[in-house]
Design an enzyme around this catalytic site. Structure first.
Site: not given
Ligand code: PRP
Ligand code: URA
Length: 209
Positions: A104, A108, A200, A203
């Site tokens: 991603r 945006t 995340d 991560d």
């Protein structure tokens, strides 16, 4: 409208709470994602077709069962979907594995594709798309579209945590794709992270934060 199944099981709730915890380290996070994927695989495969055959036990002849119908394929969305592959393969080891890479864009929030390698006979397989997180749904929508462009007709989306926004997006765009979640969370924040979520996923799986 596609079917949304939220897998309701004490073991899943317990394990999901471990990976939600911000103090859970990479090693433990990866191990629990594998275990959750294994439990999810068991439920996602509940309606797979079987065929009967005759077999000999050491004592007598009996009816055996084996998986029939379409062969299976796993397609993790890189990176975080990789964390779900081993758990799935531990139960369905003959599934072929394709990969779709996208991330991603932080500004945006739209997915940027960078890789796709699928089994040659992907259009003949029952495909399980794997991604721990279904947030806006952008990544899953693109992955599903890529699979459909390659001729796939039987696709299930398997995510650990989903947001209502992502579920709605997939159901509207792909009413033929059933969705399986371990939890449907409350909402997205301004950066399109799932709340309460688990942060995340990529991560946390790979220790890149
Ligand atoms: C995460 C996650 C999904 C995506 C979900 O990947 O693994 O692929 O975000 O968000 P969406 O539903 O709004 O598209 P990310 O973009 O962080 O890439 P990574 O797995 O490489 O870290
Ligand atoms: N991607 C993640 O890894 N986590 C979120 O909460 C949303 C998207």
């Amino acid at each position: 409208m596609s079917k949304l199944t939220i897998l309701d099981h004490p073991l899943l709730k317990h394990k999901l709470s471990i990976i939600r915890d911000k103090d859970t380290g990479t090693n433990e996070f990866r191990k629990i994602v594998t275990e959750i994927s294994q439990l999810m695989c068991y439920e996602v495969c509940r309606d797979l077709e079987l065929e009967e055959f005759e077999l000999e036990t050491p004592l007598e002849t009996t009816t055996g069962y084996r998986l029939a119908g379409k062969k299976l394929g796993l397609v993790p969305i890189l990176r975080a979907g990789l964390g779900m592959v081993d758990g799935m393969l531990s139960l369905i080891p003959s599934a072929k594995v394709g990969h779709i890479g996208m991330y991603r864009d932080h500004d945006t929030l739209k997915p940027v594709p960078y890789y796709a390698k699928l089994p040659n006979d992907v259009e003949e397989r029952n495909i399980f798309v794997l991604d721990p997180m279904l947030a806006t749904g952008g990544s899953s929508l693109d992955a599903i579209q890529e699979l459909k462009d390659q001729g796939c007709k039987s696709i299930r989306l398997i995510c650990i945590v989903g947001a209502p926004e992502g579920v709605k997006a997939v159901q509207e765009a792909h009413p033929d794709v059933d969705i399986y979640l371990a939890a449907l969370d409350r909402e997205l924040n301004d950066l399109a992270y799932i709340l309460p979520g688990l942060g995340d996923a990529g991560d946390r799986l790979f220790g890149t934060k």
